[in-house]
Design an enzyme around this catalytic site. Structure first.
Site, short mmCIF file in Angstrom:
data_model
loop_
_atom_site.label_atom_id
_atom_site.label_comp_id
_atom_site.label_asym_id
_atom_site.label_seq_id
_atom_site.Cartn_x
_atom_site.Cartn_y
_atom_site.Cartn_z
N VAL A 126 0.82 -1.20 -0.17
CA VAL A 126 -0.04 -0.16 -0.04
C VAL A 126 0.78 1.18 0.07
CG1 VAL A 126 -1.74 1.17 1.38
CG2 VAL A 126 -1.80 -1.23 1.24
N GLU A 127 1.97 1.30 0.89
CA GLU A 127 2.62 2.49 0.93
C GLU A 127 3.59 2.74 -0.12
OE1 GLU A 127 2.82 4.91 3.00
OE2 GLU A 127 1.86 4.00 4.91
N SER A 128 4.31 1.76 -0.77
CA SER A 128 5.35 1.91 -1.91
C SER A 128 5.40 0.80 -3.06
CB SER A 128 6.75 2.13 -1.12
OG SER A 128 7.00 0.65 -0.52
#
Length: 469
Positions: A126-128
């Site tokens: 989700v983040e990166s």
């Protein structure tokens, strides 16, 4: 005879006591009552013990991860939307899971060791998209996307030579520490995740606002920014897909249930290229496991270990053992004694100005400030490795050369709502390219309200300065 009866009674008591831990066979259970004073023959007993079950290890890391899914499921329209979004891009999802293959086993194992839900291993998707060198427009970095200040709070070193927000092990340790802290604070994983994205203060204030309105304070009941509103649904959608990829027509990368890398100790400064050569890997592959290093050389005083693929780690150790007296680093650190032009420094340390700018990422129009730590070529006579203090805390300090008007001034700026690179450039009468470069963002970047930025303004000529007093 009395003695014999006494011994027999004692023996019977021992047998009965010993049988308290056993279960009688059906025949024993139906045996007739024993007349008083008669010695019963010993009946065959069936031992009751623990059932021994064979524990087969998980075949791959996905199976192992599923076994640790313990977070409450979220079922909302936003989750369904993200499921469809990911499932409609099966090739991109496969590619993303392939990229995670170098890191996923390590993270799942760390989560298990801490007793945390293994769904959290999906958070870097989700983040990166599991890219350890990812940098957002807000200057968050690494696969866990730490902002500079948060990274500093969780002891992630950020200096001229390395950025531990990108370090696989250091950033994972910090992220799991932070997530556990947030869970302890809110007692709910969905709220903890919202706080990881939005900040614990923001979540607490949203809860307090709802309490004042006699509304619920759970994740789905809070009013939050659009990005945070979609944050947990994205993670839940990925969890659902990982739980049953065939149902979504998705193929996950084949990631074995074993370690991909090994941590290897180094005791001397070494060039990145030299480490890669000794290990038999490409520089690109080495940097995927060691993305924290900014320059060409690793300083042992601050970085005593590197990560290498399991088999290559053994090759590296064997090859390094044969080079104990060899020179392994071609770069060292030089500290500027005063403010100097880049060309002046280049001449002093004996290197081309273009090379000095390139290896130290020095933009045009900047001066080297006093105390700046610069990478410079290491002479053949210099045998001493970089000192621990410099390796740990050396910073590239720059000052604006202005537009031919002297040294210039560094101005700290707080972004207002709707602030962009272009609006700042117009406001401070500098180029958009300079604003983007000074703040390590793209030319079209938009800033968050309250984001701290930097602008370098040219010094005013003496006559203008006196006229304004």
């Amino acid at each position: 005879m009395a003695l014999w009866r006494l011994l027999a009674s004692a023996a019977l008591a021992i047998v009965i006591a010993g049988c308290a831990m056993t279960s009688p066979t059906p025949q024993a259970a139906l045996a007739p009552d024993i007349p008083s004073g008669a010695l019963s023959p010993i009946q065959r007993m069936t031992l009751v013990g623990w059932t021994v079950r064979r524990q087969e290890p998980a075949q791959d890391v996905w199976t192992r991860m599923r076994a640790g899914f313990t977070m409450p499921d979220l079922s909302t329209d936003l989750v369904s939307d993200r499921e469809q979004w990911y499932a409609s891009r099966p090739e991109a999802l496969t590619h993303m899971t392939e990229r995670s293959g170098k890191y996923l086993f390590y993270i799942v194992e760390e989560l298990e060791r801490r007793g945390m839900p293994t769904e959290l291993a999906l958070l870097p998707f989700v983040e990166s998209a599991y890219n350890p060198v990812a940098v957002s427009s807000a200057k968050a970095a690494g696969m866990w996307q730490f902002m500079p200040a948060t990274g500093t709070y969780f002891d992630l070193t950020q200096n001229a030579f390395r950025d531990d927000r990108r370090d696989i092990q250091a950033s994972t340790r910090a992220a799991l520490d932070y997530l556990q802290k947030l869970y302890d604070m809110f007692g709910d994983w969905h709220l903890a995740l919202a706080a990881y994205n939005w900040g614990e203060g923001s979540v607490s204030r949203a809860q307090a606002k709802n309490e004042g309105l006699s509304l619920g304070t759970g994740y789905t009941e809070l009013t939050m920014p659009e990005e945070t509103r979609w944050y947990v649904p994205k993670l839940q959608a990925l969890k659902n897909i990982v739980n049953d990829p065939q149902a979504y027509g998705v193929k996950l990368a084949d990631i074995g249930n074993h370690a991909y890398f090994e941590s290897v100790r180094i005791t001397r400064d070494m060039d990145v290229l030299r480490v890669a050569e000794l290990a038999g890997v490409s520089e690109s592959d080495f940097r995927q496991l060691n993305p924290a290093y900014k320059g060409p050389t690793i300083f042992a005083a601050a970085t005593p270990e590197v990560l290498l693929p399991w088999d290559n780690a053994q090759i590296f150790k064997a090859n390094l053992a044969t080079l104990q007296d060899a020179r392994l680093a071609s770069w060292t650190v030089w500290t500027a004694p005063q403010r100097m032009a880049v060309a002046e420094v280049a001449k002093k340390v004996g290197v081309e100005e273009t090379v000095l700018r390139s290896v130290n990422l020095i933009p045009s129009g900047m001066l080297i400030d006093a105390g700046a730590a610069l990478l410079v070529p290491r002479t053949a006579s210099l045998l001493t490795d970089v000192a621990a203090e410099i390796a740990h805390s050396g910073q590239l300090k720059l000052a604006s050369a202005g537009r031919g008007q002297g040294s210039g001034t560094r101005v700290a700026v707080v972004a207002r709502k709707g602030e962009t690179v272009a609006t700042l450039a117009r406001k401070y009468k500098v180029s958009a390219a300079d604003v983007a470069r000074w703040n390590n963002v793209g030319r079209n970047a938009k800033f968050r309200t309250g984001q701290r930025l930097v602008i370098y303004r040219a010094a005013q000529p003496a006559k203008q300065q006196s006229a304004r007093k």
